[in-house]
Design an enzyme around this catalytic site. Structure first.
Site, PDB file in Angstrom:
ATOM      1  N   GLU A 133       0.837  -1.200   0.000  1.00 36.04           N
ATOM      2  CA  GLU A 133       0.000   0.000   0.000  1.00 36.04           C
ATOM      3  C   GLU A 133       0.873   1.250   0.000  1.00 36.04           C
ATOM      4  O   GLU A 133       1.712   1.419   0.873  1.00 36.04           O
ATOM      5  CB  GLU A 133      -0.913   0.004   1.228  1.00 36.04           C
ATOM      6  CG  GLU A 133      -1.820  -1.220   1.361  1.00 36.04           C
ATOM      7  CD  GLU A 133      -2.951  -1.247   0.338  1.00 36.04           C
ATOM      8  OE1 GLU A 133      -3.157  -0.246  -0.372  1.00 36.04           O
ATOM      9  OE2 GLU A 133      -3.643  -2.280   0.258  1.00 36.04           O
TER      10      GLU A 133
ATOM     11  N   CYS B 167      -7.353  -0.951   8.656  1.00 43.40           N
ATOM     12  CA  CYS B 167      -6.022  -0.979   8.043  1.00 43.40           C
ATOM     13  C   CYS B 167      -5.627   0.392   7.514  1.00 43.40           C
ATOM     14  O   CYS B 167      -4.581   0.941   7.856  1.00 43.40           O
ATOM     15  CB  CYS B 167      -5.997  -1.978   6.889  1.00 43.40           C
ATOM     16  SG  CYS B 167      -6.069  -3.688   7.430  1.00 43.40           S
TER      17      CYS B 167
ATOM     18  N   HIS C 296      -0.621  -5.669   2.926  1.00 44.78           N
ATOM     19  CA  HIS C 296      -1.785  -6.536   3.093  1.00 44.78           C
ATOM     20  C   HIS C 296      -1.403  -7.966   2.741  1.00 44.78           C
ATOM     21  O   HIS C 296      -0.781  -8.198   1.705  1.00 44.78           O
ATOM     22  CB  HIS C 296      -2.925  -6.081   2.174  1.00 44.78           C
ATOM     23  CG  HIS C 296      -3.920  -5.211   2.866  1.00 44.78           C
ATOM     24  ND1 HIS C 296      -4.258  -3.944   2.427  1.00 44.78           N
ATOM     25  CD2 HIS C 296      -4.671  -5.434   3.970  1.00 44.78           C
ATOM     26  CE1 HIS C 296      -5.168  -3.432   3.249  1.00 44.78           C
ATOM     27  NE2 HIS C 296      -5.434  -4.315   4.187  1.00 44.78           N
TER      28      HIS C 296
END
Length: 196
Positions: A82, A144, A163
């Site tokens: 991410e 998250c 993730h």
């Protein structure tokens, strides 16, 4: 000796064992070499508590890098890097049934914050046998994403979020721990280059 901090998340919904925490525990067993003092923590799937913990990590420990690992239930055999965290749009209730005031993480905070780690460069330079790695610019507007944004905010961008898929026969905790070791070593190298 550089301190790096790692977090996974606790159980939620049908996941009694959260693969993110199992992976982080496995990583801590393996270590990241002698120069890195590795500390780990399990975060609850609760907005406010997760944010408080993250704030505490940055204010008290001031690590070189903090890496948060989360479970992406939709990803069957993918590890997702991410790039950024978003401030608004948190309407989904957490494990305690709450969502943040104003559905946002930091009142008056920027819309999104990018990690100082260039995930694209990282992604080009690493491979993990047996699993695909992809890039993402949307961490999903749940705990998250919220945790990531808070960490980027308090840590001036020196945070990363990965993730991982749920545990399965082919994706074991050991497998994920080893994959994290590869990915995070590359992240730390990038941190070192940025400092010089």
């Amino acid at each position: 000796n550089h301190l790096s901090f790692f977090s996974g998340f606790g159980p939620f919904r049908q996941y009694l064992f959260n693969s993110s925490w199992e992976a982080v525990k496995e990583l801590s067993k393996r270590g990241l070499g002698e120069n890195i003092n590795l500390q780990i923590m399990q975060l609850p799937v609760v907005y406010q508590k997760a944010k408080e913990q993250v704030c505490k990590i940055w204010t008290t420990l001031q690590p070189l890098l903090t890496v948060h690992v989360g479970l992406a239930s939709s990803a069957t055999a993918l590890i997702i890097l991410e790039q950024c965290g978003k401030n608004k749009g948190y309407q989904e209730r957490d494990a305690c049934g709450f969502y943040p005031e104003g559905a946002c993480c930091v009142l008056d905070g920027p819309e999104k914050i990018e990690s100082t780690i260039n995930m694209k460069t990282l992604w080009k330079n690493i491979s993990v046998e047996g699993i695909d790695i992809i890039l993402s610019r949307d961490a999903g507007r749940y705990i998250c994403d919220y945790t990531y944004y808070a960490s980027l905010y308090y840590g001036s961008g020196r945070a990363a979020f990965i993730h991982v898929p749920p545990l399965s026969e082919s994706v074991t905790a050991e497998f994920l721990g080893k994959a994290l070791q590869t990915i995070i070593s590359a992240m730390l190298e990038q941190c070192g280059e940025q400092r010089e």
